[in-house]
Design a protein around this motif. Structure first.
Motif, PDB file in Angstrom:
ATOM      1  N   ARG A 224       0.828  -1.206   0.000  1.00  0.00           N
ATOM      2  CA  ARG A 224       0.000   0.000   0.000  1.00  0.00           C
ATOM      3  C   ARG A 224       0.863   1.258   0.000  1.00  0.00           C
ATOM      4  NH1 ARG A 224      -3.481  -1.251   5.113  1.00  0.00           N
ATOM      5  NH2 ARG A 224      -4.902   0.454   4.521  1.00  0.00           N
ATOM      6  N   LEU A 225       1.979   1.238   0.723  1.00  0.00           N
ATOM      7  CA  LEU A 225       2.875   2.390   0.737  1.00  0.00           C
ATOM      8  C   LEU A 225       3.554   2.583  -0.618  1.00  0.00           C
ATOM      9  CD1 LEU A 225       4.477   1.996   4.274  1.00  0.00           C
ATOM     10  CD2 LEU A 225       2.773   3.688   3.556  1.00  0.00           C
ATOM     11  N   ASP A 226       3.901   1.481  -1.281  1.00  0.00           N
ATOM     12  CA  ASP A 226       4.463   1.592  -2.631  1.00  0.00           C
ATOM     13  C   ASP A 226       3.455   2.244  -3.570  1.00  0.00           C
ATOM     14  OD1 ASP A 226       6.807   0.401  -1.844  1.00  0.00           O
ATOM     15  OD2 ASP A 226       6.352  -1.555  -2.695  1.00  0.00           O
ATOM     16  N   ALA A 227       2.194   1.821  -3.466  1.00  0.00           N
ATOM     17  CA  ALA A 227       1.144   2.429  -4.284  1.00  0.00           C
ATOM     18  C   ALA A 227       0.955   3.894  -3.917  1.00  0.00           C
ATOM     19  CB  ALA A 227      -0.166   1.664  -4.106  1.00  0.00           C
ATOM     20  N   ALA A 228       1.078   4.220  -2.630  1.00  0.00           N
ATOM     21  CA  ALA A 228       0.929   5.603  -2.187  1.00  0.00           C
ATOM     22  C   ALA A 228       1.990   6.499  -2.815  1.00  0.00           C
ATOM     23  CB  ALA A 228       1.020   5.668  -0.661  1.00  0.00           C
ATOM     24  N   LYS A 229       3.220   6.010  -2.914  1.00  0.00           N
ATOM     25  CA  LYS A 229       4.275   6.805  -3.558  1.00  0.00           C
ATOM     26  C   LYS A 229       3.874   7.174  -4.982  1.00  0.00           C
ATOM     27  CE  LYS A 229       8.340   4.871  -1.206  1.00  0.00           C
ATOM     28  NZ  LYS A 229       9.599   4.116  -1.460  1.00  0.00           N
ATOM     29  N   ARG A 230       3.372   6.194  -5.715  1.00  0.00           N
ATOM     30  CA  ARG A 230       2.994   6.453  -7.114  1.00  0.00           C
ATOM     31  C   ARG A 230       1.867   7.472  -7.191  1.00  0.00           C
ATOM     32  NH1 ARG A 230       3.738   0.751  -7.081  1.00  0.00           N
ATOM     33  NH2 ARG A 230       1.484   0.366  -6.975  1.00  0.00           N
ATOM     34  N   LEU A 231       0.863   7.341  -6.317  1.00  0.00           N
ATOM     35  CA  LEU A 231      -0.259   8.277  -6.344  1.00  0.00           C
ATOM     36  C   LEU A 231       0.180   9.682  -5.946  1.00  0.00           C
ATOM     37  CD1 LEU A 231      -3.047   6.043  -4.742  1.00  0.00           C
ATOM     38  CD2 LEU A 231      -2.736   6.601  -7.163  1.00  0.00           C
ATOM     39  N   LEU A 232       1.069   9.784  -4.976  1.00  0.00           N
ATOM     40  CA  LEU A 232       1.572  11.099  -4.567  1.00  0.00           C
ATOM     41  C   LEU A 232       2.331  11.772  -5.706  1.00  0.00           C
ATOM     42  CD1 LEU A 232       2.819  10.226  -0.969  1.00  0.00           C
ATOM     43  CD2 LEU A 232       0.909  11.736  -1.527  1.00  0.00           C
ATOM     44  N   LEU A 233       3.140  10.995  -6.420  1.00  0.00           N
ATOM     45  CA  LEU A 233       3.903  11.570  -7.529  1.00  0.00           C
ATOM     46  C   LEU A 233       3.010  11.910  -8.716  1.00  0.00           C
ATOM     47  CD1 LEU A 233       7.217   9.491  -7.452  1.00  0.00           C
ATOM     48  CD2 LEU A 233       6.695  11.707  -6.411  1.00  0.00           C
ATOM     49  N   ASP A 234       1.827  11.291  -8.767  1.00  0.00           N
ATOM     50  CA  ASP A 234       0.840  11.652  -9.794  1.00  0.00           C
ATOM     51  C   ASP A 234       0.079  12.915  -9.422  1.00  0.00           C
ATOM     52  OD1 ASP A 234       1.474   9.581 -11.467  1.00  0.00           O
ATOM     53  OD2 ASP A 234      -0.131   8.258 -10.764  1.00  0.00           O
ATOM     54  N   GLY A 235       0.334  13.432  -8.208  1.00  0.00           N
ATOM     55  CA  GLY A 235      -0.275  14.690  -7.805  1.00  0.00           C
ATOM     56  C   GLY A 235      -1.525  14.572  -6.970  1.00  0.00           C
ATOM     57  N   GLN A 236      -1.891  13.352  -6.540  1.00  0.00           N
ATOM     58  CA  GLN A 236      -3.092  13.211  -5.718  1.00  0.00           C
ATOM     59  C   GLN A 236      -2.880  13.819  -4.330  1.00  0.00           C
ATOM     60  OE1 GLN A 236      -5.361   9.678  -5.386  1.00  0.00           O
ATOM     61  NE2 GLN A 236      -5.092   9.047  -7.508  1.00  0.00           N
ATOM     62  N   ALA A 237      -3.943  14.372  -3.783  1.00  0.00           N
ATOM     63  CA  ALA A 237      -3.887  14.939  -2.440  1.00  0.00           C
ATOM     64  C   ALA A 237      -3.605  13.840  -1.413  1.00  0.00           C
ATOM     65  CB  ALA A 237      -5.202  15.632  -2.111  1.00  0.00           C
ATOM     66  N   ILE A 238      -2.888  14.199  -0.360  1.00  0.00           N
ATOM     67  CA  ILE A 238      -2.504  13.217   0.656  1.00  0.00           C
ATOM     68  C   ILE A 238      -3.735  12.595   1.296  1.00  0.00           C
ATOM     69  CG2 ILE A 238      -1.321  12.922   2.864  1.00  0.00           C
ATOM     70  CD1 ILE A 238       0.537  15.239   1.952  1.00  0.00           C
ATOM     71  N   SER A 239      -4.732  13.401   1.605  1.00  0.00           N
ATOM     72  CA  SER A 239      -5.948  12.869   2.222  1.00  0.00           C
ATOM     73  C   SER A 239      -6.646  11.878   1.302  1.00  0.00           C
ATOM     74  CB  SER A 239      -6.900  14.008   2.579  1.00  0.00           C
ATOM     75  OG  SER A 239      -7.227  14.768   1.423  1.00  0.00           O
ATOM     76  N   GLN A 240      -6.627  12.147  -0.007  1.00  0.00           N
ATOM     77  CA  GLN A 240      -7.256  11.244  -0.962  1.00  0.00           C
ATOM     78  C   GLN A 240      -6.481   9.938  -1.071  1.00  0.00           C
ATOM     79  OE1 GLN A 240     -10.207  11.524  -2.584  1.00  0.00           O
ATOM     80  NE2 GLN A 240      -9.819   9.410  -3.216  1.00  0.00           N
ATOM     81  N   VAL A 241      -5.155  10.012  -1.052  1.00  0.00           N
ATOM     82  CA  VAL A 241      -4.325   8.806  -1.106  1.00  0.00           C
ATOM     83  C   VAL A 241      -4.610   7.929   0.106  1.00  0.00           C
ATOM     84  CG1 VAL A 241      -1.961   7.918  -1.045  1.00  0.00           C
ATOM     85  CG2 VAL A 241      -2.506   9.899  -2.484  1.00  0.00           C
ATOM     86  N   ALA A 242      -4.658   8.537   1.282  1.00  0.00           N
ATOM     87  CA  ALA A 242      -4.931   7.783   2.506  1.00  0.00           C
ATOM     88  C   ALA A 242      -6.293   7.097   2.424  1.00  0.00           C
ATOM     89  CB  ALA A 242      -4.884   8.713   3.717  1.00  0.00           C
ATOM     90  N   HIS A 243      -7.288   7.817   1.918  1.00  0.00           N
ATOM     91  CA  HIS A 243      -8.636   7.242   1.799  1.00  0.00           C
ATOM     92  C   HIS A 243      -8.672   6.125   0.759  1.00  0.00           C
ATOM     93  CE1 HIS A 243     -13.007   7.035   1.661  1.00  0.00           C
ATOM     94  NE2 HIS A 243     -12.948   7.148   0.346  1.00  0.00           N
ATOM     95  N   THR A 244      -8.060   6.363  -0.398  1.00  0.00           N
ATOM     96  CA  THR A 244      -8.073   5.378  -1.483  1.00  0.00           C
ATOM     97  C   THR A 244      -7.454   4.062  -1.054  1.00  0.00           C
ATOM     98  OG1 THR A 244      -7.979   7.107  -3.177  1.00  0.00           O
ATOM     99  CG2 THR A 244      -7.234   4.908  -3.825  1.00  0.00           C
ATOM    100  N   LEU A 245      -6.400   4.134  -0.260  1.00  0.00           N
ATOM    101  CA  LEU A 245      -5.664   2.932   0.122  1.00  0.00           C
ATOM    102  C   LEU A 245      -6.100   2.364   1.467  1.00  0.00           C
ATOM    103  CD1 LEU A 245      -2.134   3.962  -1.182  1.00  0.00           C
ATOM    104  CD2 LEU A 245      -3.742   2.347  -2.203  1.00  0.00           C
ATOM    105  N   GLY A 246      -7.208   2.850   1.982  1.00  0.00           N
ATOM    106  CA  GLY A 246      -7.831   2.205   3.126  1.00  0.00           C
ATOM    107  C   GLY A 246      -7.189   2.455   4.470  1.00  0.00           C
TER     108      GLY A 246
END
Length: 272
Positions: A224-246
């Motif tokens: 999940r943290l590996d996926a979070a890195k990719r989403l953060l670098l794609d520009g997603q908001a931190i709160s959205q990344v946390a929600h998306t990845l449960g």
């Protein structure tokens, strides 16, 4: 013009800084300096090539204990669990090149490279390359130069006597690992994994940790943290990344991100 040299004193102004040059895809460079930070055991999805500038670290890799000090190079393959925390009273300062398979394809078979190379003749070359990237002096020739330097490393990096090869991974373990890596929007309970493969929860937990270096819940968290890195670098908001990845909330996500990545999601996303 000679490459600029980044001194330890200058670099210590920030604990962690990242560079991701657009004209050198597949490279993420990190400059870090830690005194007390403790990493949780973790892995990286790409090669980790470290240039130790100050201090000392002790770590375990593939069943053996290693130590790296100022002047050493460190090489950790993708997916290998490690921690590499500061050891002793001195801060630990280093450059770390994260290199994906486009820059450094996994060789087959994998040589038994030792994780630490002391007195490497290529230490200064890697230090200069890091300084060029950090100074944002990369151009169209930088990727070519980096690839050539990596080829030199591959040819010269010392090997060691590796521990005996492990037995083939049982199919049910592969099944569990695949499920954990595929279901990233929620934490999959151990009881659910146990029921899915017909293996007792205690045996599953023990065998999985022995095989993959982390118990199932931590393995999935790392995915999940590996996926979070990719989403953060794609520009997603931190709160959205946390929600998306449960994650239960943003603070829970930030706490684990910092333990395994060594910085906050905000600093990782911004680069500093």
């Amino acid at each position: 013009m000679p490459a600029p040299v980044v001194t330890t004193q200058a670099a210590s102004l920030a604990d962690v800084v990242f560079w991701r040059p657009a004209n050198c895809p597949g490279l993420e460079l990190r400059r870090a300096r830690y005194r007390r930070h403790t990493f949780a055991p973790h892995w990286h999805a790409c090669w980790s090539l470290g240039v130790v500038l100050e201090g000392c670290t002790r770590f375990e890799l593939s069943g053996q204990h290693w130590q790296a000090e100022a002047g050493d190079l460190v090489l950790i393959p993708p997916g290998v669990v490690h921690d590499c925390n500061p050891a002793g009273m001195m801060p630990l300062g280093y450059w770390m090149f994260y290199l994906d398979s486009t820059l450094w394809p996994l060789p087959e078979p994998m040589p038994a490279w030792q994780p630490v190379w002391t007195a490497s003749p290529l230490f200064s070359a890697l230090e200069r390359m890091a300084a060029v990237v950090a100074a944002q002096h990369t151009d169209s020739s930088s990727e070519v130069a980096l690839r050539a330097l990596l080829q030199q490393l591959l040819a010269q990096w010392p090997t060691h006597t590796a521990p005996s090869a492990a037995a083939l991974v049982e199919p049910w373990l592969l099944q569990v690992a695949h499920r954990l890596a595929s279901e990233l929007t929620r934490a999959v309970p151990l009881a659910e994994l146990s029921a899915g493969c017909g293996i007792s929860a205690s045996h599953l937990n023990r065998r999985f940790a022995a095989c993959y270096g982390l118990p199932p819940h931590r393995y999935q968290l790392q995915c999940r943290l590996d996926a979070a890195k990719r989403l953060l670098l794609d520009g997603q908001a931190i709160s959205q990344v946390a929600h998306t990845l449960g994650f239960s909330d943003q603070s829970h996500f930030t706490r684990w991100f910092r333990r395994c990545v060594g910085t906050t999601p905000a600093r990782y996303q911004s680069g500093h």
